[in-house]
Design an enzyme around this catalytic site. Structure first.
Site, mmCIF file in Angstrom:
data_model
loop_
_atom_site.group_PDB
_atom_site.id
_atom_site.type_symbol
_atom_site.label_atom_id
_atom_site.label_comp_id
_atom_site.label_asym_id
_atom_site.label_seq_id
_atom_site.Cartn_x
_atom_site.Cartn_y
_atom_site.Cartn_z
ATOM 1 N N GLU A 173 0.849 -1.181 0.000
ATOM 2 C CA GLU A 173 0.000 0.000 0.000
ATOM 3 C C GLU A 173 0.890 1.238 0.000
ATOM 4 O O GLU A 173 1.828 1.338 0.786
ATOM 5 C CB GLU A 173 -0.928 0.016 1.219
ATOM 6 C CG GLU A 173 -1.994 -1.053 1.155
ATOM 7 C CD GLU A 173 -3.114 -0.866 2.170
ATOM 8 O OE1 GLU A 173 -3.168 0.175 2.861
ATOM 9 O OE2 GLU A 173 -3.952 -1.788 2.267
ATOM 10 N N HIS A 194 -3.943 6.785 0.468
ATOM 11 C CA HIS A 194 -3.293 5.484 0.464
ATOM 12 C C HIS A 194 -3.938 4.644 -0.629
ATOM 13 O O HIS A 194 -4.928 5.043 -1.231
ATOM 14 C CB HIS A 194 -3.344 4.799 1.836
ATOM 15 C CG HIS A 194 -4.646 4.197 2.212
ATOM 16 N ND1 HIS A 194 -5.725 4.937 2.636
ATOM 17 C CD2 HIS A 194 -5.054 2.896 2.242
ATOM 18 C CE1 HIS A 194 -6.732 4.123 2.908
ATOM 19 N NE2 HIS A 194 -6.350 2.883 2.681
ATOM 20 N N ASP A 226 -8.902 0.717 8.020
ATOM 21 C CA ASP A 226 -8.792 2.154 7.738
ATOM 22 C C ASP A 226 -9.598 2.959 8.753
ATOM 23 O O ASP A 226 -9.133 3.987 9.251
ATOM 24 C CB ASP A 226 -9.278 2.476 6.323
ATOM 25 C CG ASP A 226 -8.405 1.872 5.238
ATOM 26 O OD1 ASP A 226 -7.202 1.648 5.484
ATOM 27 O OD2 ASP A 226 -8.936 1.620 4.138
ATOM 28 N N HIS A 229 -5.142 0.661 -2.162
ATOM 29 C CA HIS A 229 -5.500 -0.738 -1.956
ATOM 30 C C HIS A 229 -5.099 -1.444 -3.251
ATOM 31 O O HIS A 229 -5.842 -1.421 -4.229
ATOM 32 C CB HIS A 229 -7.005 -0.902 -1.711
ATOM 33 C CG HIS A 229 -7.458 -0.515 -0.341
ATOM 34 N ND1 HIS A 229 -8.780 -0.526 0.024
ATOM 35 C CD2 HIS A 229 -6.774 -0.112 0.750
ATOM 36 C CE1 HIS A 229 -8.893 -0.137 1.281
ATOM 37 N NE2 HIS A 229 -7.689 0.123 1.738
#
Length: 138
Positions: free
Chosen positions: A23, A82, A95, A84
């Site tokens: 990630e 971020h 999260d 995935h």
């Protein structure tokens, strides 16, 4: 609403692709105007999580440096992002458990979707609320 410049949009997706299968994570710099959050620049921050393929943790020192840069340049940190790489196109339970910046925008780049999806939420301190994303020419 999050207004994301084209260069910032591309930078988030480029970082997500470059760091896959880990990630990717980072910060968004810009300004706030009324109900709009305007993200003008992206700063990559190393992911120091113990399991970076399924979670992220912003490197504290690098994050502080981004806040210092924002202050020095008359901007502010307006959010974080971020990716995935193979996970859902929505914020995960992890999260939600780890979110710690109320009032900030959290951008998620999902590479599992074809084409990749980039969405945004605002963390209220209790939950994520979906934020509209407008792509600007800048």
């Amino acid at each position: 609403m999050l207004e994301l410049g084209r260069a910032a949009y591309d930078a988030v997706l480029d970082h997500a692709r470059a760091d896959a299968p880990r990630e990717a994570c980072g910060a968004l710099l810009g300004r706030r105007e009324d109900d709009r959050v305007i993200a003008e620049a992206v700063r990559r921050v190393p992911n120091v999580a113990d399991a970076p393929r399924v979670t992220y943790e912003l490197d504290p020192e690098a994050t502080l440096a981004v806040f210092d840069e924002a202050e020095a340049t008359g901007r502010e940190v307006v959010g974080f992002y971020h990716s995935h790489p193979a996970g859902p196109a929505h914020m995960s339970d992890t999260d939600r458990e780890q979110a710690s910046w109320p009032g900030y925008v959290y951008v998620l780049a999902s590479l599992a979707a074809r084409p990749p999806i980039l969405d945004a939420w605002t963390w209220t301190g209790e939950r994520f609320e979906r934020a509209d994303v407008a792509l600007a020419d800048k």
